[in-house]
Write an enzyme that holds these catalytic residues in place. Sequence first.
Site, mmCIF file in Angstrom:
data_model
loop_
_atom_site.group_PDB
_atom_site.id
_atom_site.type_symbol
_atom_site.label_atom_id
_atom_site.label_comp_id
_atom_site.label_asym_id
_atom_site.label_seq_id
_atom_site.Cartn_x
_atom_site.Cartn_y
_atom_site.Cartn_z
ATOM 1 N N THR A 130 5.453 -5.125 -4.881
ATOM 2 C CA THR A 130 4.680 -6.268 -4.366
ATOM 3 C C THR A 130 4.391 -7.284 -5.470
ATOM 4 O OG1 THR A 130 2.477 -6.855 -3.541
ATOM 5 C CG2 THR A 130 2.624 -4.793 -4.715
ATOM 6 N N ASP A 131 4.180 -8.536 -5.068
ATOM 7 C CA ASP A 131 3.796 -9.559 -6.062
ATOM 8 C C ASP A 131 2.392 -9.302 -6.615
ATOM 9 O OD1 ASP A 131 2.349 -10.243 -3.772
ATOM 10 O OD2 ASP A 131 3.003 -12.339 -3.709
ATOM 11 N N TYR A 155 -5.291 -0.959 -5.177
ATOM 12 C CA TYR A 155 -3.958 -0.956 -4.544
ATOM 13 C C TYR A 155 -2.919 -1.512 -5.522
ATOM 14 C CZ TYR A 155 -0.021 -3.003 -1.989
ATOM 15 O OH TYR A 155 1.245 -3.388 -1.592
ATOM 16 N N LYS A 159 0.380 0.329 -7.258
ATOM 17 C CA LYS A 159 1.770 -0.126 -7.096
ATOM 18 C C LYS A 159 2.387 -0.428 -8.470
ATOM 19 C CE LYS A 159 3.844 -0.897 -3.802
ATOM 20 N NZ LYS A 159 4.741 -0.038 -2.981
#
Length: 344
Positions: A130-131, A155, A159
């Site tokens: 994810t960015d 989160y 990641k």
Amino acid sequence: MKDNGVRLLVAGGAGFIGSNFIRYILGAHADWQVVNVDKLTYAGNLANLKDFDEDERYRFVRADICDAPRIEEIVAAERPDAIVNFAAETHVDRSINDPTLFLKTNVLGTQVLLETARRQGIARYIQISTDEVYGSLGSEGKFSEGSSLRPNSPYAASKTSGDLLVRAWFKTYGVPAIITRCSNNYGPYQFPEKLIPFFVTLLRENKPVPVYGDGMNVRDWIHVDDHSRAIEAVLLRGKPGEIYNIGGGNERTNIEITKMLFSFTGKPELLMKFVPDRPGHDRRYAIDDSKIRRELGVAPQVPFEEGLRETVRWYLENEEWCNAVRSGEYLKFYDQWYSRQGRA
Ligand code: NAD
Ligand code: DAU
């Protein structure tokens, strides 16, 4: 990687992006096979893929990616050409409430898949990241693959940790792994806790929509089918050890998105309710996707207004799906999170 008769193992294929990816891949490649390995958490839903129940090219196996012996056994039986890992805990607000499961699945689960890929000599491993690993931008600039890793939420930190393991398993053990980092997806089958489906389902019931803070946070929106096309390109033509950013080129403030949702649902703007901000709320994401455009020749195709209008229609027409996924467990989270500090 070869492009005929590919056998894919998709982890987390019963969620939003995974299920859309499987539908896209089986539609685009008549001779590919997919085994979907998913734990079926609150966010995993087999109804997302019920149109493939009778399709011999598709199989579902229920398993937790943290369960190393089980994953080893499944991969040994299926002999996939590639593993694509979507499986994750994905909702930022939930990670603020209770980070532990995020670390288990997004970090330890990733390690189990990487280790299995290493031991069984899998030809490609794709980590769907994810960015959010890059943190937050001011009003200028974009994230490139070389931007610093500055995750701000539990989160995002989980990641980022998963991405670092992917790097280490490539460098140390030569696992042919690739990372993709995409911006905010929209489209059908997204769990109605994320901004767009959440607000549409509230508006349908004429309930106010809780906009965090001043509503001026910016996200870069991409249709889930454009994300799927980009992952397919990475799978077939991406280079092991590389990272590819994927973006939609559609930067919008949350207020702009909310106003579009009012317009597409025909509901009045007085249903916009400003509520206390999400702790650590990232201000702006924007993606520089020039690498994937240049090297793999892929770019988003879905015009944003058109894609969003169609997405809103999908949620309005699929009320039954929305009601079914909002189980008791979801309602518990909703009550706890949105009643805190008067969020709703
Ligand atoms: P989602 O929450 O809709 O789906 C996640 C899926 O993973 C569910 O089917 C769930 O059952 C499964 N899962 C969770 N824990 C598992 C475990 N331990 N073992 C096996 N399966 C498990 O998520 P999504 O929005 O579809 O996101 C998919 C991936 O894409 C995630 O890795 C996420 O970080 C990444 N991503 C999402 C977005 C976005 O906008 N939604 C953007 C960029 C990247
Ligand atoms: O950028 C990619 C990420 O996009 C993915 O990695 C995550 O898995 C995915 O959940 C998403 O994260 P966001 O935090 O950006 O998505 P969310 O839909 O939760 O929120 C989008 C924006 O809307 C964000 O600025 C917070 C705001 N928001 C969200 C909710 C749920 C509100 O204002 N009110 C809300 O009730």
